[in-house]
Design an enzyme around this catalytic site. Structure first.
Site, PDB file in Angstrom:
ATOM      1  CG  MET A 276      -1.667   1.187   1.271  1.00 45.10           C
ATOM      2  SD  MET A 276      -2.969   1.351   0.009  1.00 45.10           S
ATOM      3  CE  MET A 276      -3.151   3.203   0.000  1.00 45.10           C
ATOM      4  CD  GLU A 277      -1.594   3.319  -3.461  1.00 47.63           C
ATOM      5  OE1 GLU A 277      -1.136   2.280  -3.053  1.00 47.63           O
ATOM      6  OE2 GLU A 277      -2.455   3.900  -4.162  1.00 47.63           O
TER       7      GLU A 277
ATOM      8  CG  HIS B 230       2.216  -0.827  -8.230  1.00 45.74           C
ATOM      9  ND1 HIS B 230       1.826  -0.824  -9.449  1.00 45.74           N
ATOM     10  CD2 HIS B 230       1.501  -0.427  -7.164  1.00 45.74           C
ATOM     11  CE1 HIS B 230       0.699  -0.652  -9.266  1.00 45.74           C
ATOM     12  NE2 HIS B 230       0.336  -0.369  -7.945  1.00 45.74           N
ATOM     13  CD  GLU B 231       2.263  -0.606  -3.853  1.00 49.74           C
ATOM     14  OE1 GLU B 231       1.489   0.627  -3.438  1.00 49.74           O
ATOM     15  OE2 GLU B 231       1.908  -1.676  -4.286  1.00 49.74           O
TER      16      GLU B 231
ATOM     17  CD  GLU C 233      -3.775   1.044  -7.936  1.00 49.44           C
ATOM     18  OE1 GLU C 233      -2.813   0.525  -8.266  1.00 49.44           O
ATOM     19  OE2 GLU C 233      -3.895   1.502  -6.731  1.00 49.44           O
TER      20      GLU C 233
HETATM   21  N1  B3K Z   1      -3.666   0.672  -3.600  1.00 48.74           N
HETATM   22  C1  B3K Z   1      -3.476  -0.335  -3.058  1.00 48.74           C
HETATM   23  C2  B3K Z   1      -4.459  -1.553  -3.141  1.00 48.74           C
HETATM   24  C3  B3K Z   1      -5.712  -1.318  -2.149  1.00 48.74           C
HETATM   25  C4  B3K Z   1      -6.713  -2.254  -2.257  1.00 48.74           C
HETATM   26  C5  B3K Z   1      -7.715  -1.994  -1.302  1.00 48.74           C
HETATM   27  N2  B3K Z   1      -8.689  -3.144  -1.339  1.00 48.74           N
HETATM   28  C6  B3K Z   1      -2.110  -1.149  -3.412  1.00 48.74           C
HETATM   29  C7  B3K Z   1      -1.612  -0.544  -5.101  1.00 48.74           C
HETATM   30  O1  B3K Z   1      -2.253  -0.822  -5.989  1.00 48.74           O
HETATM   31  O2  B3K Z   1      -0.733  -0.401  -5.155  1.00 48.74           O
HETATM   32 ZN    ZN Z   2      -1.409   0.314  -7.299  1.00 47.44          ZN
END
Ligand code: B3K
Ligand code: ZN
Length: 898
Positions: free
Chosen positions: A267-268, A301-302, A324
């Site tokens: 998670m970012e 990615h993050e 995303e």
């Molecule tokens: N943004 C988060 C994903 C959150 C999921 C919530 N159920 C990780 C990511 O795509 O980088």
């Molecule tokens: Zn993401």
């Protein structure tokens, strides 16, 4: 019901700006596992762009309301309810302080504030912040946050939150505090805190403009020796975002924290990324080459979200792909650049092939089922169910198409304009498209359909060569075929499809390309055709000989291409196409076609046979030393059983398994000497190296071992695998050897070697949860036999002391591996797999709805299976539908049954 109550279906069309805005937030936490007190002071004002509302509605879930004050005075008109808090008749501009209590120790959903391994962590995306305090928990409310954490110093020596550390110190009674400030406005879903016994690997680096940055990777003390690769990946990510996109790290410090209980990958959160341990911890003994690559990708990615997601965020959750899809595209490009630089097309292609394989197997299947939705969905019941392959992977393909249309430079210009216009804002997918269009002087109105139409487009191709005129015409037709009903109603018209094409001559070389109306042939031998109509013909002139078309090079659009290649033509492309992706593609088409024919025969009990020419085509790849080992491994790997079953008119996993196994055995026996030679030649003796080259050698060698394990007489393979298992100095080789032993032994109902290796593996890695996950997964995905069905092994493992349903990684390693990655065993005719699935979905639903909903999805394609299986699946779905409680699972099973 108050306005904050969640209606059943949320629709994009109903978006309205918030009635109030929150400018600043000061949070104070007294961290106690069973009873954490949160004091939340907000500067609130009315939103000039919204219609007037007398009451202030805040979201809140699972909170115990304590008190409210406005401008320092107690506020009596505050009503707490199931979905939040309503404050009646509030002023226009005020300071609001709310106090509430939550229970992190009992929070098994892993959303909001929870305890894992005795430490505190948070997960707020998408709607977890409302489980921490009352708030306008929606992404278009952006505020600056100051956070004060107080906790026992002995139990929680480390206290972290977003941004910069302002001060820390001791308090009476053995407690201490830390105060953090995040200077950037952010939505609540990016809030994070961590508290506990953790240690960090630290580095200081200078960013492009010369500022010093502190980088930390926080883990439990015994994992410190597994943090180097994540740190290197972070440093590479920082450098890459500067050089490719001119984007610099904006904070003085950047932290990654690993936690073993986590619903997804990572998670970012601003400046404080929280990661599943699976995407942080690695050393050669515990992590495979694939793990190393995944860590690099997820860290990237993050980190890249810091700009694409955090600095510019989403107006509402329907725009999720804005961040995303774009960030997946960026991490894919990062990994490709790390593997092959900007120019090594063959090395870049291996990454592209892996990504496309995932897209086709998972996203195309999603498109074909009841969860089909556009990249920008129109409605949802539970937003957590929409972190999908479509939003992520197809979303990334959509972003990639801009780059294919405008080139890298044009794409960069678009990105620059996007940040210039929208830094600090919460915006929409349309805003992104407009920035790309304006920066490149193009009208991209038609391109909008990629965001609004669901389903997998099909492009069928007809070609005609006129020898006398030396003209070659290519006619493309687009449509959706008979896709899932869920997708059909969204389809309005033709898409703008960048269709990359090359023409190959009899000698295997690319021919020059000159389209009708052009004065001469272009230098490039790949052309991106802009295909915009339902049917369109492109005519190449001065084509001296009848060419073989190489279609959709590098997979230039997320579509299915239909063209009637002969087996010989596919073998020719496999041997000669200058586009490495399409070389691989030709082999896959060839194999898919054979395998589907064989599966059809297996389904009706007709004996199986495989043409020698197919074996010969595979033999050529296997022995072609001019091809990189990584590429050969990808080309020699047959399409997965799930993908093949999905291509059948009626999915028949048993028939697919029989066909695929037949081909694997045939290739193993026919090419035995070559597999053995390849196995010997691609050993990587000496110290482990994590380079793409070394990992390519290991991949090819281990593929050879897996084929050798299919031999009618597997004794030699068992000997090689046992020796490899014992001698391995890295997890890639050790787990591949174990897998080969398990599969070689399946035919004989289990072997001593396989048992011994399994036991040894467990004892050796008992203290490494991520490796024990592999131990469970290897057993859940192993080949079964009539005497030894895998469901029995899985049920036994459910009772193993190391199994724990509450830990998502563990649940995935056993249950998901079996239900989603072992189709032949899961879809047993007696329905035993489905009964197991239903039990586990129901059990997980009570613990962790997000994880339960993911598992629930493994039956969504039930209508596409053979009648017996279909009935069994429906019964299981109905059972789950009648018992589950969460909105998450209900949405999935109700859509599946509708
Ligand atoms: N943004 C988060 C994903 C959150 C999921 C919530 N159920 C990780 C990511 O795509 O980088
Ligand atoms: Zn993401």
């Amino acid at each position: 019901m108050a306005d904050t109550a969640t209606p059943n279906v949320i629709r994009r069309a109903d978006y309205a700006p918030p009635a109030f805005l929150i400018d600043t937030v000061a949070l104070e936490f007294d961290l106690i596992p069973e009873r954490t007190v949160v004091r939340n002071t907000m500067r609130v004002c009315r939103n000039p762009d919204a219609s007037h509302a007398a009451n202030f509605e805040l979201m809140g879930e699972q909170l115990e309301f304590v008190s409210a004050t406005i401008d320092g005075a107690p506020f009596a008109q505050a009503h707490a309810h199931e979905h939040g808090l309503t404050l009646d008749n509030v002023p226009d501009n005020f300071e609001l302080t709310l106090t509430s209590i939550c229970n992190p120790a009992e929070n098994t959903t892993l959303s909001g504030l929870y305890v894992s391994g005795g430490n505190f962590f948070t997960q707020c995306e998408a709607e977890g912040f409302r489980r921490i305090t009352y708030f306008l928990d929606r992404p278009d409310v952006m505020a600056t946050f100051t956070v004060t954490l107080r906790a026992s110093k002995a139990d929680y020596p480390v206290l972290l939150s977003n941004g910069n550390l302002l001060e820390e110190g001791d308090l009476p009674d053995g407690r201490h505090f830390a105060r953090w400030e995040d200077p950037f406005r952010k939505p609540s879903y990016l809030f994070a805190l961590v508290a506990g016994k953790l240690v960090a690997l630290e580095e200081r680096v200078k960013s492009g403009s010369g500022k010093e940055k502190l980088l930390q990777v926080w883990v439990e003390p015994h994992d410190l020796d597994k943090t180097r690769h994540a740190m290197d990946s972070l440093i590479n990510s920082i450098r890459w975002d500067e050089s490719r996109f001119g984007l610099e790290l904006d904070l003085d410090r950047f932290m990654i924290v690993a936690v073993s209980d986590f619903n997804m990958g990572a998670m970012e959160n601003k400046g404080l990324n929280i990661f599943n341990t699976k995407y942080v911890l690695a050393n050669p003994e515990t992590a495979t080459d694939t793990d190393f690559a995944n860590i690099e990708a997820v860290v990237g990615h993050e980190y890249f979200h810091n700009w694409t997601g955090n600095r510019v965020t989403c107006r509402d959750w329907f725009q999720l792909s804005l961040k995303e899809g774009l960030t997946v595209f960026r991490d894919q490009e990062f990994s490709a650049d790390m593997a092959g630089g900007a120019t090594d097309e063959a090395a870049r292609a291996t990454k592209r092939i892996e990504d496309v394989r995932v897209l086709r197997q998972m996203q195309f299947a999603e498109d074909a089922g009841p969860m089909a939705h556009p990249v920008r969905p129109e409605s949802y019941v539970e937003i957590n169910n929409f972190y999908t392959m479509t939003v992520y992977e197809k979303g990334s393909e959509v972003v990639r198409m801009y780059q294919t249309l405008f080139g890298r430079d044009g794409f960069r210009k678009g990105m620059d304009l996007y940040f210039k216009r929208h830094d600090g804002q919460a915006v929409t997918c349309d805003d992104f498209r407009h920035a790309l269009a304006d920066a490149n002087g193009r009208d991209l109105a038609q391109f909008e359909r990629w965001y609004s139409q669901a389903g997998t487009p099909r492009v069928s191709v007809r070609t005609q060569y006129d020898a006398a005129q030396q003209r070659y015409s290519v006619t493309l037709t687009q449509g959706y075929g008979d896709t899932a009903p869920a997708a059909r109603e969204t389809q309005k018209g033709p898409l703008l499809i960048p269709f990359a094409i090359g023409l190959i001559g009899k000698d295997g070389h690319d021919l020059p390309l000159q389209l009708e109306g052009e004065t001469r042939a272009s230098e490039a031998t790949t052309r991106v055709l802009e295909f915009t109509q339902t049917e369109q013909t492109f005519t190449f002139v001065n084509v001296a000989q009848e060419p073989l078309p190489s279609l959709l090079r590098n997979f230039s659009a997320p579509v299915i291409v239909e063209y009637d290649y002969s087996a010989d033509q596919l073998a020719f492309l496999l041997a000669h196409d200058s586009d490495p992706f399409n070389r691989w593609e030709a082999g896959q088409r060839l194999a898919t076609r054979e395998l589907l024919t064989l599966a059809g025969r297996a389904a009706t009990g007709v004996p199986l046979q495989l043409d020698d020419s197919v074996v010969a085509a595979f033999a050529r790849v296997l022995t072609d030393e001019t091809l990189s080992p990584a590429f050969r491994e990808l080309a020699l790997m047959l399409p997965s059983e799930a993908y093949l079953a999905e291509q059948m008119a009626e999915s028949n996993p048993a028939a697919v398994h029989a066909a695929r196994q037949f081909v694997r055995k045939r290739l193993a026996n026919a090419l035995r000497k070559d597999w053995l030679a390849v196995y010997e030649k691609h050993r990587t003796p000496g110290a482990y190296e994590a380079t793409p080259e070394a990992s390519g050698h290991r991949a090819l060698k281990n593929l050879a071992l897996s084929y050798l394990a299919e031999l009618d007489d597997p004794a030699e393979a068992v000997r090689l695998a046992s020796a490899q298992y014992d001698a391995a100095n890295n997890m890639t080789d050790r787990s591949a050897a174990l897998s080969a032993l398990l599969n070689a032994s399946a035919a004989n109902g289990g072997s001593v070697e396989a048992h011994q290796a399994l036991d040894d593996f467990y004892r050796r890695f008992e203290k490494e949860p991520l490796v024990i996950d592999k131990w469970f997964a290897l057993q859940a995905t192993q080949r079964g036999s009539a005497q030894r069905p895998v469901i029995e092994i899985v049920r036994k493992l459910m009772a193993h002391p190391a199994f724990n349903l509450k830990n998502p990684n563990r649940a995935r390693s056993l249950i998901f591996s079996f239900c989603a990655a072992n189709p032949a065993q899961f879809h047993a005719e007696d329905g035993s797999g489905y009964a197991f699935w239903a039990e586990q979905v129901i059990a997980l639903d009570a613990i962790n709805p997000q994880v339960a909903a993911r598992l629930a999805r493994s039956l969504e394609l039930w209508r596409r299976f053979t009648p017996t299986l279909r009935d069994g699946m429906r019964a299981a779905l109905e059972k789950v539908a009648s018992q589950v409680k969460s909105r998450d699972v209900r949405e999935i099973v109700e859509k599946a049954l509708a």
